[in-house]
Design a protein around this motif. Structure first.
Motif, PDB file in Angstrom:
ATOM      1  N   GLU A 177     -20.622 162.756  16.804  1.00 21.56           N
ATOM      2  CA  GLU A 177     -19.333 163.640  16.267  1.00 21.56           C
ATOM      3  C   GLU A 177     -18.906 162.691  16.020  1.00 21.56           C
ATOM      4  O   GLU A 177     -18.082 162.295  14.882  1.00 21.56           O
ATOM      5  CB  GLU A 177     -18.953 165.069  16.832  1.00 21.56           C
ATOM      6  CG  GLU A 177     -20.331 165.786  17.182  1.00 21.56           C
ATOM      7  CD  GLU A 177     -19.604 166.875  17.361  1.00 21.56           C
ATOM      8  OE1 GLU A 177     -19.550 168.068  16.152  1.00 21.56           O
ATOM      9  OE2 GLU A 177     -19.891 167.174  18.863  1.00 21.56           O
ATOM     10  N   PHE A 178     -18.095 162.255  16.559  1.00 25.73           N
ATOM     11  CA  PHE A 178     -17.310 161.040  16.694  1.00 25.73           C
ATOM     12  C   PHE A 178     -18.209 159.688  15.892  1.00 25.73           C
ATOM     13  O   PHE A 178     -16.499 159.025  15.150  1.00 25.73           O
ATOM     14  CB  PHE A 178     -17.354 159.913  18.025  1.00 25.73           C
ATOM     15  CG  PHE A 178     -15.737 159.587  18.132  1.00 25.73           C
ATOM     16  CD1 PHE A 178     -14.722 160.353  18.397  1.00 25.73           C
ATOM     17  CD2 PHE A 178     -15.532 158.029  17.740  1.00 25.73           C
ATOM     18  CE1 PHE A 178     -13.303 158.921  18.036  1.00 25.73           C
ATOM     19  CE2 PHE A 178     -14.441 157.490  17.819  1.00 25.73           C
ATOM     20  CZ  PHE A 178     -12.944 157.820  17.696  1.00 25.73           C
ATOM     21  N   LEU A 179     -18.442 159.088  16.310  1.00 23.95           N
ATOM     22  CA  LEU A 179     -19.335 158.018  14.534  1.00 23.95           C
ATOM     23  C   LEU A 179     -19.916 158.943  13.589  1.00 23.95           C
ATOM     24  O   LEU A 179     -18.979 157.703  12.259  1.00 23.95           O
ATOM     25  CB  LEU A 179     -20.617 158.036  15.277  1.00 23.95           C
ATOM     26  CG  LEU A 179     -21.218 156.995  16.243  1.00 23.95           C
ATOM     27  CD1 LEU A 179     -22.268 157.215  17.191  1.00 23.95           C
ATOM     28  CD2 LEU A 179     -20.478 155.393  16.170  1.00 23.95           C
ATOM     29  N   PHE A 180     -19.461 159.839  13.239  1.00 20.34           N
ATOM     30  CA  PHE A 180     -19.956 160.694  12.090  1.00 20.34           C
ATOM     31  C   PHE A 180     -18.425 160.769  11.779  1.00 20.34           C
ATOM     32  O   PHE A 180     -18.042 160.142   9.759  1.00 20.34           O
ATOM     33  CB  PHE A 180     -21.023 161.718  11.859  1.00 20.34           C
ATOM     34  CG  PHE A 180     -22.081 161.860  12.535  1.00 20.34           C
ATOM     35  CD1 PHE A 180     -22.523 160.944  11.760  1.00 20.34           C
ATOM     36  CD2 PHE A 180     -22.611 163.296  12.732  1.00 20.34           C
ATOM     37  CE1 PHE A 180     -24.112 160.366  12.696  1.00 20.34           C
ATOM     38  CE2 PHE A 180     -23.877 162.769  13.172  1.00 20.34           C
ATOM     39  CZ  PHE A 180     -25.016 161.752  13.262  1.00 20.34           C
ATOM     40  N   LEU A 181     -17.587 160.988  11.740  1.00 20.00           N
ATOM     41  CA  LEU A 181     -16.567 161.961  11.379  1.00 20.00           C
ATOM     42  C   LEU A 181     -15.524 159.836  11.410  1.00 20.00           C
ATOM     43  O   LEU A 181     -15.004 160.496  10.489  1.00 20.00           O
ATOM     44  CB  LEU A 181     -15.694 161.799  12.433  1.00 20.00           C
ATOM     45  CG  LEU A 181     -15.654 163.922  12.947  1.00 20.00           C
ATOM     46  CD1 LEU A 181     -15.108 164.588  13.923  1.00 20.00           C
ATOM     47  CD2 LEU A 181     -15.296 164.252  11.295  1.00 20.00           C
ATOM     48  N   SER A 182     -16.207 158.839  12.188  1.00 21.47           N
ATOM     49  CA  SER A 182     -15.601 158.125  11.396  1.00 21.47           C
ATOM     50  C   SER A 182     -15.629 157.293  10.778  1.00 21.47           C
ATOM     51  O   SER A 182     -15.180 156.572   9.732  1.00 21.47           O
ATOM     52  CB  SER A 182     -15.752 156.792  13.128  1.00 21.47           C
ATOM     53  OG  SER A 182     -15.341 157.527  13.912  1.00 21.47           O
ATOM     54  N   GLU A 201     -20.680 167.943  13.915  1.00 21.43           N
ATOM     55  CA  GLU A 201     -19.724 168.123  12.850  1.00 21.43           C
ATOM     56  C   GLU A 201     -20.396 166.513  12.377  1.00 21.43           C
ATOM     57  O   GLU A 201     -20.415 165.214  13.016  1.00 21.43           O
ATOM     58  CB  GLU A 201     -18.438 167.703  13.459  1.00 21.43           C
ATOM     59  CG  GLU A 201     -17.386 167.522  12.066  1.00 21.43           C
ATOM     60  CD  GLU A 201     -17.318 169.018  11.008  1.00 21.43           C
ATOM     61  OE1 GLU A 201     -16.858 168.911  10.094  1.00 21.43           O
ATOM     62  OE2 GLU A 201     -17.911 169.500  11.793  1.00 21.43           O
ATOM     63  N   SER A 202     -20.997 166.258  10.894  1.00 18.13           N
ATOM     64  CA  SER A 202     -21.467 164.993  10.406  1.00 18.13           C
ATOM     65  C   SER A 202     -20.486 164.211   9.591  1.00 18.13           C
ATOM     66  O   SER A 202     -20.588 163.462   8.603  1.00 18.13           O
ATOM     67  CB  SER A 202     -22.122 165.509   9.886  1.00 18.13           C
ATOM     68  OG  SER A 202     -22.348 166.467   9.329  1.00 18.13           O
ATOM     69  N   GLY A 203     -19.500 164.684   9.082  1.00 18.10           N
ATOM     70  CA  GLY A 203     -18.329 164.345   8.403  1.00 18.10           C
ATOM     71  C   GLY A 203     -18.361 165.077   6.904  1.00 18.10           C
ATOM     72  O   GLY A 203     -19.387 165.630   6.960  1.00 18.10           O
ATOM     73  N   TYR A 204     -17.356 164.876   5.869  1.00 25.09           N
ATOM     74  CA  TYR A 204     -17.546 165.323   4.722  1.00 25.09           C
ATOM     75  C   TYR A 204     -18.089 166.514   4.512  1.00 25.09           C
ATOM     76  O   TYR A 204     -18.505 167.696   3.493  1.00 25.09           O
ATOM     77  CB  TYR A 204     -18.252 164.784   3.801  1.00 25.09           C
ATOM     78  CG  TYR A 204     -18.098 162.769   3.239  1.00 25.09           C
ATOM     79  CD1 TYR A 204     -17.654 162.518   2.604  1.00 25.09           C
ATOM     80  CD2 TYR A 204     -19.190 162.248   5.074  1.00 25.09           C
ATOM     81  CE1 TYR A 204     -17.633 161.068   2.992  1.00 25.09           C
ATOM     82  CE2 TYR A 204     -19.265 161.059   4.561  1.00 25.09           C
ATOM     83  CZ  TYR A 204     -18.470 160.664   3.975  1.00 25.09           C
ATOM     84  OH  TYR A 204     -18.609 159.138   3.708  1.00 25.09           O
ATOM     85  N   ASN A 205     -17.026 167.946   5.703  1.00 29.63           N
ATOM     86  CA  ASN A 205     -17.513 169.312   5.847  1.00 29.63           C
ATOM     87  C   ASN A 205     -18.527 169.973   6.006  1.00 29.63           C
ATOM     88  O   ASN A 205     -18.807 170.705   5.218  1.00 29.63           O
ATOM     89  CB  ASN A 205     -16.684 169.636   4.672  1.00 29.63           C
ATOM     90  CG  ASN A 205     -14.867 169.023   4.854  1.00 29.63           C
ATOM     91  OD1 ASN A 205     -13.970 168.780   5.100  1.00 29.63           O
ATOM     92  ND2 ASN A 205     -14.094 169.379   2.924  1.00 29.63           N
TER      93      ASN A 205
END
Length: 411
Positions: A167-172, A336-340
């Motif tokens: 999740e941290f990678l995707f949100l980054s 969580e993968s980012g971009y909502n």
């Protein structure tokens, strides 16, 4: 009067206090909870703090607020568990006797286990996000960081919330894209695992996500030490990965009181029957949440599912009935993968994450192993559910403690 003693007022301990308080005979039994800390943390929220999605007020509340009336709460450090004497000694040398003990002392990062990690780079260009201090410090670093080599490093398993590094990678990726500097940020994931995740089916899907987001992965990296002077991490077989900014998930271990009490394994996790949640050594000791050594995820959802089953087993125990081997390792996690958007996985000891719908067949509304906006909304709603339902021991409608195969594509 007989006593149920709960060690730890985190997620698992607080839920057990609420579950049991509703069901015990209060004329015969009392409940006491011991925890040395004042604040309760919504730990899944730490992930969002570096990216400015959550702040401290979203993740911190007083522990006393969630301890039910009629349950004694003692704020104190625990010196030792004297299991042979059915008692616990506190730091002030006072002694608390018990008839039934529930160990819910959790786990935490232990950065000192990795040589060099706490040298000059700590909280300067080396950060964690598994603590409130680490996540807020990283938030402040990210505000002005202009880019470079961002390395996210997992030291070893097990860890709390195994999906959090991904999740941290995707949100980054999302965060730096939104800031307009993604082209200046080289993101690398360094892991001791052979793939992106511990479960093969999920690893395949999530591995493709890393490729799509231009996130490199360095697998099978077993760390030897951190060379903070030269900004690199070094493996046991002398592989090196350079960084400008290192985000680390260090070794996770159980509480030191478990080691002092001689109740744990080499990582201070308590040997526990994976189906009954009873200590393998003492029949009147039960273990829940991150404190156990069972092969389930160290995640809040697992503690929630364990809590319902453990409550029944403690009632069985105090009423001299056989324990039920009901816990199946059930876990579900939003990723969580980012971009909502987000993924959702649901699995147990025997069944890997698969595609399908959750919690209901066909209608869902959540999709398993697929990236959707409604999964993201579920992830963001979970904070409200955590504070208002989970901690208070209130069942979530339609989601039983055991994993169901309804709505899942098992073949």
């Amino acid at each position: 009067m007989k006593k149920i003693l709960i060690l730890g007022a985190g997620t698992a301990g607080t839920m057990m206090a609420n579950h049991l308080n509703k069901k015990i005979d209060k004329k015969e039994w009392s409940i006491t909870v011991i925890d040395q800390y004042k604040n309760h943390y919504y730990q899944p929220g730490f992930l969002f703090i570096p990216f400015g999605i959550y702040s401290e007020k979203d993740v911190i509340k007083e522990k006393k607020k969630f301890i039910p009336k009629g349950v004694e709460f003692i704020q104190s450090a625990i010196e030792i568990i004297e299991a042979d004497k059915n008692q616990v000694k506190l730091e002030n040398n006072s002694v608390i006797k018990y008839d039934v003990l529930i160990i819910a002392t959790g786990s935490k990062i232990v950065p000192q286990e990795i040589e060099g990690l706490l040298d000059d780079g700590w909280r300067k260009n080396i950060f964690d996000f598994y603590t409130i201090e680490g996540s807020t410090a990283l938030r402040d670093k990210f505000k002005d960081w202009k880019g470079g080599k961002l390395v996210v490093h997992l030291a070893e398993m097990p860890i709390k919330c195994p999906v959090a590094p991904l999740e941290f990678l995707f949100l980054s990726d999302w965060f730096f894209t939104k800031k307009g500097i993604r082209k200046n940020v080289d993101i690398t994931y360094v892991t001791p695992l052979g793939s992106a995740f511990t479960k093969p089916r999920a690893a395949s899907v999530l591995g493709h996500m890393l490729d799509d987001k231009n996130i490199k992965i360095v697998p099978n990296f077993n760390i030897s030490h951190v060379d903070s002077k030269n900004n690199k991490i070094v493996s046991l077989d002398d592989k090196e990965v350079e960084y400008d900014l290192l985000v680390t998930i260090p070794t996770n271990m159980g509480d030191e009181v478990i080691e002092r009490s001689g109740l744990g394994d080499e990582l201070n996790f308590v040997p526990t029957d994976k189906h009954t949640l009873q200590s393998k050594e003492y029949e009147n000791i039960f273990v829940i949440g991150d404190a156990t050594d069972i092969p389930a995820s160290k995640a809040g959802s697992v503690a929630h599912f364990e809590g319902e089953i453990l409550t029944d087993n403690i009632l069985n125990f105090i009423n001299n009935k056989p324990l039920e081997k009901k816990f199946d390792g059930h876990a579900n996690c939003y990723i969580e993968s980012g971009y909502n958007k987000a993924f959702l996985i649901d699995f147990n000891y025997d069944v890997e994450p698969v595609e399908g719908t959750f919690p209901l067949p066909v209608v869902g509304p959540f999709s398993l192993l697929k990236e959707t906006r409604i999964n993201h909304l579920g992830k963001m709603a979970f904070k409200h559910i955590y504070w208002n339902l989970l901690l208070k021991g209130i069942p979530i409608p339609g989601i039983p403690p055991h994993m169901t195969t309804k709505g899942k594509k098992l073949n």
